[in-house]
Design an enzyme around this catalytic site. Sequence first.
Site, mmCIF file in Angstrom:
data_model
loop_
_atom_site.group_PDB
_atom_site.id
_atom_site.type_symbol
_atom_site.label_atom_id
_atom_site.label_comp_id
_atom_site.label_asym_id
_atom_site.label_seq_id
_atom_site.Cartn_x
_atom_site.Cartn_y
_atom_site.Cartn_z
ATOM 1 C CG HIS A 68 -1.587 1.267 1.536
ATOM 2 N ND1 HIS A 68 -1.250 2.076 2.606
ATOM 3 C CD2 HIS A 68 -2.594 1.896 0.880
ATOM 4 C CE1 HIS A 68 -2.036 3.138 2.612
ATOM 5 N NE2 HIS A 68 -2.857 3.061 1.575
ATOM 6 C CG HIS B 38 0.780 8.556 1.383
ATOM 7 N ND1 HIS B 38 1.149 7.870 2.516
ATOM 8 C CD2 HIS B 38 -0.570 8.663 1.439
ATOM 9 C CE1 HIS B 38 0.074 7.566 3.222
ATOM 10 N NE2 HIS B 38 -0.985 8.043 2.598
#
Length: 318
Positions: free
Chosen positions: A38, A112
Amino acid sequence: MFAKKAKQEVTSYCDWMSQLPPELHNIPLFDLTIPGSHDSMSYDLDVNSSIIEPDRLKRLSKICCARKMVRRWAVTQEETITKQLDAGVRYLDLRIARKACDRDPTRLYFYHGLYTRTDVETVLRAIHDWAERHPKEILILALSHFQGFDKAIGAQLHKHLISFILTLFGAKLIHIRDTLTLRSCWDKGRNVIVSYDYPTLQHGELWSKILYYYGDSMDTTKVESKLRHMLETARPVKCFFVCGLNLTLPEDARILKYILRLCGNFANVIQRSLPRLLRWVTQQAAKTPMNIVASDLVTRDDFVPTVVKLNARRPVKA
């Protein structure tokens, strides 16, 4: 019978697909259990970049300690892409972004919370080189989000990126209409699947978005409960899907409860929760078979071996 009865066992997770028993070579890839990471590029986040998310902290981009704080809670992986692949990861979650003031009009990064230091094309070349060295390992690249692809330049950026992907991977790309088994992919010399979360129906080499189920919580009990419900009521058939074990920070003011901890970081929270989540995966997979299982910190806590060994439970034709 079950695959675990076969004599052949996985001894090296760097090439685990090629070591699966012959009984599993001819079943669809979406019937295998595949480890994934992830936010795969989050190990590379640049503390000197602007803050992209959360929105509440964007205005603090010029403050160094704010960027460091975001990075502590945005890093979900510790090892490079190639080391993740060496460890046995076969699904990569790649979130694309363009820096607004970049002088190169087509240069892209991952993100991110912050942008990465390494650009997209450099990383894709590294993945290509790894795939060259491991022709029997099937890689699934999920490209998504496309932050900063505004209306003025978005179409151009997608066109450039898609062209780069098709040229780079070329004959290695598994087509949408291909028979999707290990044996078929090996016979054709193809070992890369690219999922592109943007309408590209004119490209038979690019797959559409892969469903990603996740618990949307920092509470492992809630994560397990939500995933269990999805697997038991909405599990897709005859297509790829991801069961995401990742914890998720709140998007509202509750996020401050976590990121304002001066000595805290996401990795420590994940480390405490991952063993329990892996035990849950092992138990739940006996009831509802899983396809791609994605996690944070994929090189820790026997994540890859736990997921790969679930294939030994799969019933196969005698």
